[in-house]
Enzyme design. Structure first.
Site, PDB file in Angstrom:
ATOM      1  CG  ASP A  32      35.632  72.183  46.254  1.00  0.00           C
ATOM      2  OD1 ASP A  32      36.593  71.684  46.862  1.00  0.00           O
ATOM      3  OD2 ASP A  32      35.198  71.718  45.184  1.00  0.00           O
ATOM      4  CB  SER A  77      31.786  65.192  52.831  1.00  0.00           C
ATOM      5  OG  SER A  77      32.868  64.518  52.245  1.00  0.00           O
ATOM      6  CD  GLU A  79      30.710  61.077  50.514  1.00  0.00           C
ATOM      7  OE1 GLU A  79      30.574  62.266  50.883  1.00  0.00           O
ATOM      8  OE2 GLU A  79      29.818  60.215  50.691  1.00  0.00           O
ATOM      9  CG  ASN A  80      35.935  65.533  53.118  1.00  0.00           C
ATOM     10  OD1 ASN A  80      35.339  66.508  53.557  1.00  0.00           O
ATOM     11  ND2 ASN A  80      36.236  65.429  51.823  1.00  0.00           N
ATOM     12  CD  GLU A 219      16.938  80.119  42.338  1.00  0.00           C
ATOM     13  OE1 GLU A 219      17.704  80.043  41.359  1.00  0.00           O
ATOM     14  OE2 GLU A 219      15.719  79.859  42.278  1.00  0.00           O
TER      15      GLU A 219
HETATM   16  C1  FPP Z   1      37.473  71.699  50.649  1.00  0.00           C
HETATM   17  O1  FPP Z   1      38.668  71.991  49.979  1.00  0.00           O
HETATM   18  C2  FPP Z   1      37.583  72.056  52.078  1.00  0.00           C
HETATM   19  C3  FPP Z   1      37.504  71.172  53.121  1.00  0.00           C
HETATM   20  C4  FPP Z   1      37.315  69.730  52.945  1.00  0.00           C
HETATM   21  C5  FPP Z   1      37.655  71.623  54.520  1.00  0.00           C
HETATM   22  C6  FPP Z   1      36.981  72.925  54.825  1.00  0.00           C
HETATM   23  C7  FPP Z   1      37.227  73.280  56.229  1.00  0.00           C
HETATM   24  C8  FPP Z   1      37.480  74.518  56.675  1.00  0.00           C
HETATM   25  C9  FPP Z   1      37.524  75.717  55.824  1.00  0.00           C
HETATM   26  C10 FPP Z   1      37.699  74.693  58.143  1.00  0.00           C
HETATM   27  C11 FPP Z   1      36.393  75.037  58.793  1.00  0.00           C
HETATM   28  C12 FPP Z   1      36.557  75.019  60.276  1.00  0.00           C
HETATM   29  C13 FPP Z   1      35.517  74.996  61.149  1.00  0.00           C
HETATM   30  C14 FPP Z   1      35.758  74.844  62.594  1.00  0.00           C
HETATM   31  C15 FPP Z   1      34.131  75.116  60.716  1.00  0.00           C
HETATM   32  P1  FPP Z   1      39.468  70.782  49.317  1.00  0.00           P
HETATM   33  O2  FPP Z   1      40.492  70.316  50.282  1.00  0.00           O
HETATM   34  O3  FPP Z   1      38.490  69.756  48.845  1.00  0.00           O
HETATM   35  O4  FPP Z   1      40.140  71.508  48.119  1.00  0.00           O
HETATM   36  P2  FPP Z   1      40.508  70.877  46.696  1.00  0.00           P
HETATM   37  O5  FPP Z   1      39.203  70.494  46.047  1.00  0.00           O
HETATM   38  O6  FPP Z   1      41.174  71.999  46.015  1.00  0.00           O
HETATM   39  O7  FPP Z   1      41.404  69.707  46.955  1.00  0.00           O
END
Ligand code: FPP
Length: 267
Positions: A32, A77, A79-80, A219
């Site tokens: 996150d 997720s 929710e995304n 944990e």
């Molecule tokens: C959360 O940060 C992150 C995500 C929703 C996406 C995570 C995805 C990756 C790191 C890419 C992974 C790639 C593969 C192929 C596995 P956020 O956008 O919710 O951050 P914020 O809470 O600061 O808005």
């Protein structure tokens, strides 16, 4: 001494403090803080996600080196989908790009990759890359990387309940046979040991519909670091913290030489 060298030395010092006998086999991560990281730097959110991919690669390497066997990450997720369509499209394209670019190395490293979640709403191109990546790596046994996409813990539990209800109504099972083991066998993580450790970055103290069943006894380690700034050093800090925990699974710990008979509830 260069900054890079200093960081390497500090990471090495930390890794010496790790008890190799108590390394968690399965670590789950809520990655996150990508958006906030970018916004703080005055950049569009997509740069946070891009940087997040490099961090995932580093943590995959670090966890494998340490002796973990399974890493499960929350990449998208259920929710995304509520995010602006441009961000959703960016993430979907990023998943395809990352898989295309990294799958050969993942395979060479003998890592098996598995996608957990309902991939049916994703574009055909991504579904094909997911399917070919899973089949290419299906016999790899050194390490398992689970990527949760369009995943929701409640949806998973409802899915299991539906499967078991169907099996009951068709007479395949008797409702009295439903127990934790049977429930486990219908989960998307079927056959995979529950995570001993959940790491969430960016300081948020929520589970956010992630692995609700599987995290029952895990944990939880909350890091204030935003995911794009997370690194091997922060990962080792989480492992050391985990190793200091006293995992009782609902029981109690007796002092040496103390028995249940001696404990305060005996008459
Ligand atoms: C959360 O940060 C992150 C995500 C929703 C996406 C995570 C995805 C990756 C790191 C890419 C992974 C790639 C593969 C192929 C596995 P956020 O956008 O919710 O951050 P914020 O809470 O600061 O808005």
């Amino acid at each position: 001494m260069s900054l890079g060298k200093l960081i390497d030395n500090t990471t090495n010092d930390l890794s010496k403090r790790i008890d190799k006998q108590k390394v968690p086999e399965h670590v789950a991560i809520i990655m996150d803080g990508n958006g906030r990281w970018a916004t703080k730097k005055g950049l569009p959110r997509k740069y946070g996600h891009k940087r997040g991919v490099s961090v995932l690669k580093a943590i995959l390497k670090a966890s494998k080196k340490l002796g973990c066997k399974v890493l499960t990450v929350y990449a998208f997720s259920t929710e995304n989908w509520k995010r602006p369509p441009k961000e959703v499209d960016f993430l979907i394209n990023l998943f395809s790009e990352v898989l295309k670019n990294e799958i050969d190395e993942i395979h060479q490293e003998s890592i098996k990759i598995k996608f957990i979640g309902d991939i049916s709403p994703f574009p055909e191109t991504l579904k094909q890359i997911i399917s070919s990546s899973e089949s290419l790596t299906k016999n790899n046994h050194k390490f398992l990387l689970n990527v949760c996409v369009n995943y929701g813990g409640r949806q998973e539990i409802v899915k299991v309940a539906k499967e078991l209800a169907l099996k009951s109504s068709s007479g395949e099972i008797n409702p009295s046979e439903v127990n934790e083991e049977l429930f486990n066998s219908e989960l998307l993580t079927q056959g995979i040991k529950d995570p001993e450790l959940l790491i969430r970055t960016s300081g948020e103290k929520r589970i956010s519909n992630f692995l609700l069943w599987q995290l029952a006894y895990s944990e939880i380690y909350i890091s204030d670091v935003l995911w794009p700034d997370f690194n091997e050093f922060e990962f080792l800090k989480a492992i050391i913290d985990y190793q200091s925990r006293n995992r009782r699974f609902g029981g109690i710990e007796l002092l040496p030489n103390e028995s249940y008979k001696d404990s305060q509830y005996s008459s």
